[in-house]
Design an enzyme around this catalytic site. Structure first.
Site, PDB file in Angstrom:
ATOM      1  N   LEU A   1       0.868  -1.214  -0.123  1.00  0.00           N
ATOM      2  CA  LEU A   1      -0.053  -0.087   0.144  1.00  0.00           C
ATOM      3  C   LEU A   1       1.070   1.207  -0.054  1.00  0.00           C
ATOM      4  O   LEU A   1       1.848   1.213   0.834  1.00  0.00           O
ATOM      5  CB  LEU A   1      -1.032  -0.216   1.177  1.00  0.00           C
ATOM      6  CG  LEU A   1      -2.298   0.485   1.209  1.00  0.00           C
ATOM      7  CD1 LEU A   1      -2.211   1.996   1.242  1.00  0.00           C
ATOM      8  CD2 LEU A   1      -3.013   0.255   0.108  1.00  0.00           C
TER       9      LEU A   1
ATOM     10  N   LYS B   1       5.820  -3.271  -6.534  1.00  0.00           N
ATOM     11  CA  LYS B   1       6.584  -3.654  -8.097  1.00  0.00           C
ATOM     12  C   LYS B   1       5.622  -4.851  -8.731  1.00  0.00           C
ATOM     13  O   LYS B   1       5.195  -4.659  -9.992  1.00  0.00           O
ATOM     14  CB  LYS B   1       7.763  -3.849  -8.048  1.00  0.00           C
ATOM     15  CG  LYS B   1       8.612  -2.437  -7.600  1.00  0.00           C
ATOM     16  CD  LYS B   1       9.977  -2.383  -7.651  1.00  0.00           C
ATOM     17  CE  LYS B   1      10.670  -1.365  -7.281  1.00  0.00           C
ATOM     18  NZ  LYS B   1      10.118   0.132  -7.616  1.00  0.00           N
TER      19      LYS B   1
ATOM     20  N   GLY C   1      14.738   6.129 -18.620  1.00  0.00           N
ATOM     21  CA  GLY C   1      14.049   7.503 -18.209  1.00  0.00           C
ATOM     22  C   GLY C   1      13.637   8.237 -19.388  1.00  0.00           C
ATOM     23  O   GLY C   1      12.981   7.593 -20.475  1.00  0.00           O
TER      24      GLY C   1
ATOM     25  N   ALA D   1       5.936   4.078 -13.507  1.00  0.00           N
ATOM     26  CA  ALA D   1       6.284   4.217 -15.092  1.00  0.00           C
ATOM     27  C   ALA D   1       7.194   2.799 -15.291  1.00  0.00           C
ATOM     28  O   ALA D   1       6.690   2.344 -16.438  1.00  0.00           O
ATOM     29  CB  ALA D   1       7.048   5.423 -15.342  1.00  0.00           C
ATOM     30  N   GLY D   2       8.145   2.346 -14.514  1.00  0.00           N
ATOM     31  CA  GLY D   2       9.033   1.490 -14.857  1.00  0.00           C
ATOM     32  C   GLY D   2       8.070   0.163 -14.901  1.00  0.00           C
ATOM     33  O   GLY D   2       8.315  -0.821 -15.535  1.00  0.00           O
ATOM     34  N   ASP D   3       6.941   0.063 -14.069  1.00  0.00           N
ATOM     35  CA  ASP D   3       6.321  -1.127 -13.856  1.00  0.00           C
ATOM     36  C   ASP D   3       5.369  -1.164 -15.008  1.00  0.00           C
ATOM     37  O   ASP D   3       5.077  -2.175 -15.496  1.00  0.00           O
ATOM     38  CB  ASP D   3       5.466  -1.042 -12.630  1.00  0.00           C
ATOM     39  CG  ASP D   3       6.216  -1.028 -11.374  1.00  0.00           C
ATOM     40  OD1 ASP D   3       7.435  -1.621 -11.216  1.00  0.00           O
ATOM     41  OD2 ASP D   3       5.936  -0.449 -10.208  1.00  0.00           O
TER      42      ASP D   3
HETATM   43  O1  RIB Z   1       7.751   0.838  -8.695  1.00  0.00           O
HETATM   44  C1  RIB Z   1       6.870   1.449  -7.797  1.00  0.00           C
HETATM   45  C2  RIB Z   1       6.424   0.851  -6.584  1.00  0.00           C
HETATM   46  O2  RIB Z   1       7.696   0.530  -6.048  1.00  0.00           O
HETATM   47  C3  RIB Z   1       5.503   1.399  -5.524  1.00  0.00           C
HETATM   48  O3  RIB Z   1       4.266   1.246  -5.916  1.00  0.00           O
HETATM   49  C4  RIB Z   1       5.935   0.957  -4.357  1.00  0.00           C
HETATM   50  O4  RIB Z   1       5.130   0.094  -3.663  1.00  0.00           O
HETATM   51  C5  RIB Z   1       7.358   0.214  -4.576  1.00  0.00           C
HETATM   52  O5  RIB Z   1       7.255  -0.989  -4.509  1.00  0.00           O
END
Ligand code: RIB
Length: 312
Positions: free
Chosen positions: A13, A41, A217, A246-248
Site C-alpha cells: 500500500l 512492483k 528514463g 512508470a517502470g512497472d
Molecule cells: O515501482 C513503484 C513501486 O515501488 C511502488 O508502487 C512501491 O510500492 C514500490 O514497490
C-alpha cells in the site's frame, strides 16, 4: 487467445506525499497532498500486464489488515487472477513515497507480508507452467524468486526479471533469466561495473544474461542480446506528472508484447515491443499514483501510434 503472464512478487500500500522538492538526508520539507494507492512492483506489473491485454495471475502475499483487503480488491478490480495470493498474519507491505514537482520520487518499502512469500506450492508451479512469461522483481525473498525462475525454466516459460530494487544477484538466478529489465542504477549494481555509458552496461550484463533491456528514463530504452542485436528507442514526448510505477508499466507491457510474439522474438518484434513498452511507461507518467496510473491497452496503442507511426 490472450497472452498469459504470471507475476510472482510484491504488493504494497503506497503512502504518497507530494512536495515542492524531495528532502535531502536529515532535512524536513513541508509537503502538499497525501493519498494512499495500491502499489508494489509485483502487483503494479500484474495490473499493468492485465490492462495491456494479458490474462494475468498474481502469486504474492498480503497481511490480514485493512491494507491487505484493499490490495486484494485492487488486483481483482483490474482483472488479475488472485488464486495465488495468500493472506498471512500481520501487516501488509507498505511503501513511503514522496513525489516532487519535477515528477521525481523517492520510495522506501517496509516489506511486511511480502517477506512471508516463502512457500511456493505445486499449484503455483502449475500456474507458472501455464504462462507464456513469468515476470519477477526483487521485493519478495530471493530464494522464492530463484525457485519460481527455476520452475519456469523447467516448464518452458520465458523468465523476465526486473531487477528492482537494485541488488547484486547470484549466477544461480541470472542463469535462469531470459530477459533482464533494468534502469542504469540497477544495471551498474547487477553488472558490478561503474559506467555512465549504456553500451558498457549492456556489454557487462550480456556476460550474465542473454537479453538486456535498459530503461533510460526521459531518453527512452536500449536493448542488446547475444545474437548481436542492439537497439535504442526514443521515448514519447509527454509532460510527466509522476514517474512512480512508470517502470512497472514499461515492464508489464514489455512482458505482454514478448508473450504475444511467442518468446523467441525477431529483431523487428523486439523493436516494436520496446516502443510499445516505452509508450506504456510514458502513458503511466502522465497520471499521478502507482496502480491507478497504469494504462489500458487502448491508451498504450494511442501513444504508440502518435509517437512511432511509420516505424517498422
Ligand atoms: O515501482 C513503484 C513501486 O515501488 C511502488 O508502487 C512501491 O510500492 C514500490 O514497490
Amino acid at each position: 487467445m490472450s497472452a498469459r503472464v504470471v507475476v510472482v512478487g510484491s504488493a504494497n500500500l503506497d503512502l504518497v506525499v507530494t512536495a515542492p522538492q524531495l528532502p535531502r538526508p536529515g532535512e524536513t520539507v513541508l509537503g502538499e497532498h497525501f493519498h494512499t494507492v495500491p502499489g508494489g512492483k509485483g502487483a503494479n506489473q500484474a495490473v499493468a500486464a492485465a490492462r495491456a491485454g494479458a490474462a494475468c495471475d498474481f502469486v504474492g502475499a498480503v497481511g490480514d489488515d485493512e491494507f491487505g483487503t484493499q490490495l486484494r480488491a485492487s488486483l481483482v478490480g483490474s482483472g488479475v487472477d488472485v488464486h495465488g495470493l495468500r493472506t498471512v498474519p500481520g501487516a501488509s507491505g507498505v511503501a513511503l513515497i514522496a513525489v516532487d514537482r519535477a515528477a521525481e520520487n523517492f520510495i522506501v518499502v517496509a516489506p511486511g507480508a511480502n517477506g512471508a512469500l516463502t512457500d511456493l506450492t505445486d499449484e503455483d508451479r502449475a500456474t507458472i507452467a501455464a504462462a507464456d512469461v513469468l515476470l519477477l522483481q526483487l521485493e519478495v525473498p530471493l530464494p522464492t524468486v530463484v525457485r519460481a525462475a527455476d520452475w519456469a525454466r523447467a516448464e518452458g516459460t520465458t523468465v523476465v526479471l526486473n531487477a528492482a530494487p537494485a541488488a547484486a544477484l547470484p549466477a544461480e538466478l541470472l542463469d535462469l533469466v531470459d530477459v533482464l529489465v533494468v534502469n542504469e542504477h540497477e544495471a551498474a549494481i547487477v553488472a558490478g561495473v561503474v559506467s555512465d555509458e549504456p553500451a558498457a552496461l549492456l556489454d557487462a550484463l550480456l556476460e550474465r544474461v542473454p537479453r538486456v533491456v535498459l530503461t533510460l528514463g526521459a531518453r527512452g530504452a536500449a536493448y542488446a542480446d547475444r545474437r548481436g542485436l542492439r537497439l535504442e528507442v526514443p521515448p514519447p514526448r509527454i509532460d510527466a506528472v509522476d514517474t512512480t510505477a512508470a517502470g512497472d508499466a514499461f515492464t508489464g507491457a514489455l512482458a505482454v508484447s514478448w508473450a504475444e510474439r511467442g518468446g523467441d522474438v525477431d529483431p523487428d518484434g523486439v523493436a516494436a515491443s520496446l516502443r510499445w513498452a516505452c509508450a506504456a511507461g510514458a502513458a503511466c507518467a502522465q497520471r499521478p499514483g502507482a496502480s491507478t496510473a497504469l494504462p489500458e491497452r487502448a491508451a498504450i496503442d494511442a501513444l504508440y501510434d502518435v509517437t512511432y507511426r511509420g516505424a517498422p
